[in-house]
Design an enzyme around this catalytic site. Sequence first.
Site, mmCIF file in Angstrom:
data_model
loop_
_atom_site.group_PDB
_atom_site.id
_atom_site.type_symbol
_atom_site.label_atom_id
_atom_site.label_comp_id
_atom_site.label_asym_id
_atom_site.label_seq_id
_atom_site.Cartn_x
_atom_site.Cartn_y
_atom_site.Cartn_z
ATOM 1 N N GLY A 14 -6.909 38.833 18.458
ATOM 2 C CA GLY A 14 -8.355 38.982 18.346
ATOM 3 C C GLY A 14 -8.897 40.326 18.792
ATOM 4 O O GLY A 14 -10.036 40.405 19.254
ATOM 5 N N MET A 91 -4.277 33.538 9.854
ATOM 6 C CA MET A 91 -3.006 33.501 9.124
ATOM 7 C C MET A 91 -2.837 32.233 8.283
ATOM 8 O O MET A 91 -1.768 31.622 8.254
ATOM 9 C CB MET A 91 -1.840 33.657 10.100
ATOM 10 C CG MET A 91 -1.879 34.945 10.902
ATOM 11 S SD MET A 91 -1.982 36.428 9.884
ATOM 12 C CE MET A 91 -0.290 36.526 9.325
ATOM 13 N N ILE A 93 -3.876 30.671 4.292
ATOM 14 C CA ILE A 93 -4.522 30.897 3.000
ATOM 15 C C ILE A 93 -5.578 29.816 2.827
ATOM 16 O O ILE A 93 -5.288 28.618 3.017
ATOM 17 C CB ILE A 93 -3.489 30.867 1.862
ATOM 18 C CG1 ILE A 93 -2.577 32.082 2.003
ATOM 19 C CG2 ILE A 93 -4.172 30.854 0.499
ATOM 20 C CD1 ILE A 93 -1.418 32.103 1.028
ATOM 21 N N LEU A 94 -6.790 30.228 2.513
ATOM 22 C CA LEU A 94 -7.878 29.255 2.345
ATOM 23 C C LEU A 94 -7.886 28.731 0.909
ATOM 24 O O LEU A 94 -7.654 29.488 -0.040
ATOM 25 C CB LEU A 94 -9.212 29.914 2.686
ATOM 26 C CG LEU A 94 -9.367 30.261 4.175
ATOM 27 C CD1 LEU A 94 -10.470 31.291 4.384
ATOM 28 C CD2 LEU A 94 -9.646 28.999 4.994
ATOM 29 N N ASN A 108 -12.479 39.734 4.610
ATOM 30 C CA ASN A 108 -11.189 39.826 5.290
ATOM 31 C C ASN A 108 -10.887 41.294 5.555
ATOM 32 O O ASN A 108 -11.346 42.175 4.835
ATOM 33 C CB ASN A 108 -10.092 39.232 4.385
ATOM 34 C CG ASN A 108 -8.731 39.246 5.044
ATOM 35 O OD1 ASN A 108 -8.598 38.938 6.237
ATOM 36 N ND2 ASN A 108 -7.717 39.621 4.298
ATOM 37 N N HIS A 110 -7.593 43.810 5.858
ATOM 38 C CA HIS A 110 -6.167 43.842 5.534
ATOM 39 C C HIS A 110 -5.592 45.206 5.909
ATOM 40 O O HIS A 110 -6.179 46.232 5.557
ATOM 41 C CB HIS A 110 -5.965 43.575 4.035
ATOM 42 C CG HIS A 110 -4.528 43.526 3.646
ATOM 43 N ND1 HIS A 110 -3.732 42.429 3.895
ATOM 44 C CD2 HIS A 110 -3.721 44.464 3.073
ATOM 45 C CE1 HIS A 110 -2.497 42.681 3.474
ATOM 46 N NE2 HIS A 110 -2.466 43.902 2.974
ATOM 47 N N GLU A 174 -9.315 49.835 12.198
ATOM 48 C CA GLU A 174 -9.917 48.519 11.935
ATOM 49 C C GLU A 174 -11.127 48.279 12.834
ATOM 50 O O GLU A 174 -12.158 47.764 12.398
ATOM 51 C CB GLU A 174 -8.890 47.408 12.178
ATOM 52 C CG GLU A 174 -7.756 47.412 11.178
ATOM 53 C CD GLU A 174 -6.812 46.233 11.359
ATOM 54 O OE1 GLU A 174 -6.767 45.631 12.438
ATOM 55 O OE2 GLU A 174 -6.094 45.924 10.392
HETATM 56 C C1 GRF Z 1 -5.115 42.986 11.842
HETATM 57 O O1 GRF Z 1 -4.165 43.984 11.711
HETATM 58 C C2 GRF Z 1 -5.710 42.640 10.507
HETATM 59 O O2 GRF Z 1 -5.698 43.696 9.618
HETATM 60 C C3 GRF Z 1 -4.812 41.552 10.009
HETATM 61 O O3 GRF Z 1 -4.456 40.825 11.160
HETATM 62 C C4 GRF Z 1 -4.516 41.673 12.292
HETATM 63 C C5 GRF Z 1 -5.333 40.983 13.348
HETATM 64 O O4 GRF Z 1 -5.298 41.671 14.579
HETATM 65 N N1 GRF Z 1 -5.478 40.774 8.992
HETATM 66 P P1 GRF Z 1 -6.191 41.174 15.795
HETATM 67 O O5 GRF Z 1 -5.842 39.712 16.048
HETATM 68 O O6 GRF Z 1 -7.631 41.343 15.431
HETATM 69 O O7 GRF Z 1 -5.785 42.034 16.957
#
Ligand code: GRF
Length: 201
Positions: A14, A91, A93-94, A108, A110, A174
């Site tokens: 998170g 993690m 798939i919806l 999302n 990615h 991110e």
């Molecule tokens: C991130 O790298 C995101 O791109 C992927 O899952 C990871 C989640 O990281 N979908 P965190 O749990 O927010 O640290």
Amino acid sequence: MSKFKVAVLLSGGGSNLQAIIDKFKSDETIELSCVLSNKKEAYGLKRASKANIDNFYVDHTNYSSREDFDRELMGILEKYKPDLVVLAGFMRILSPIFVNQYLGKLINIHPSLLPKYKGLDTHKRVLDNNEEYHGVTVHFVDNTLDGGPICAQSSLKVETTDIDELQKAIHELEHELYPWVINQIANKKIYLSDGEIIKKV
Ligand code: GRF
């Protein structure tokens, strides 16, 4: 005026949730209303508790079908009526039941420059292929895997062969990009119209 409500779904650490919490904790127009996890041990749930955000653990193994699990999630979300559902390392798939309910309100993040490197292990594949650039993508979720309309991307030049170092650098991108996109969507500067992405940024 009521605030723009954001719900976050996650399965792990998170760190993106934390970036979102930090960005909007004192925001006058955007609030984080709930966090859902399918993993009991997800550290993201602790982050939510610390920030006094309602959080729920729903064990997907208790449901006999993907749809039943998704209906359970939808039942919880319905109480919060989120304006945006944010997948942050969720993690699972919806199913179309969920995706169609939140079409245009479901995003999302990615860890690749989509459409390159859909799926898992993106950092490893980028290193294996000696890519010059790598990055992150925030996209609306539709019923294709990592294939929905792209809201925004950021990239970096790959200057390491160390996967942990690369992952750390990608996470930093991110943590900037995801709150920024959420803010743009809340302010109607990025949205979906008849399946087409509109950007006024
Ligand atoms: C991130 O790298 C995101 O791109 C992927 O899952 C990871 C989640 O990281 N979908 P965190 O749990 O927010 O640290």
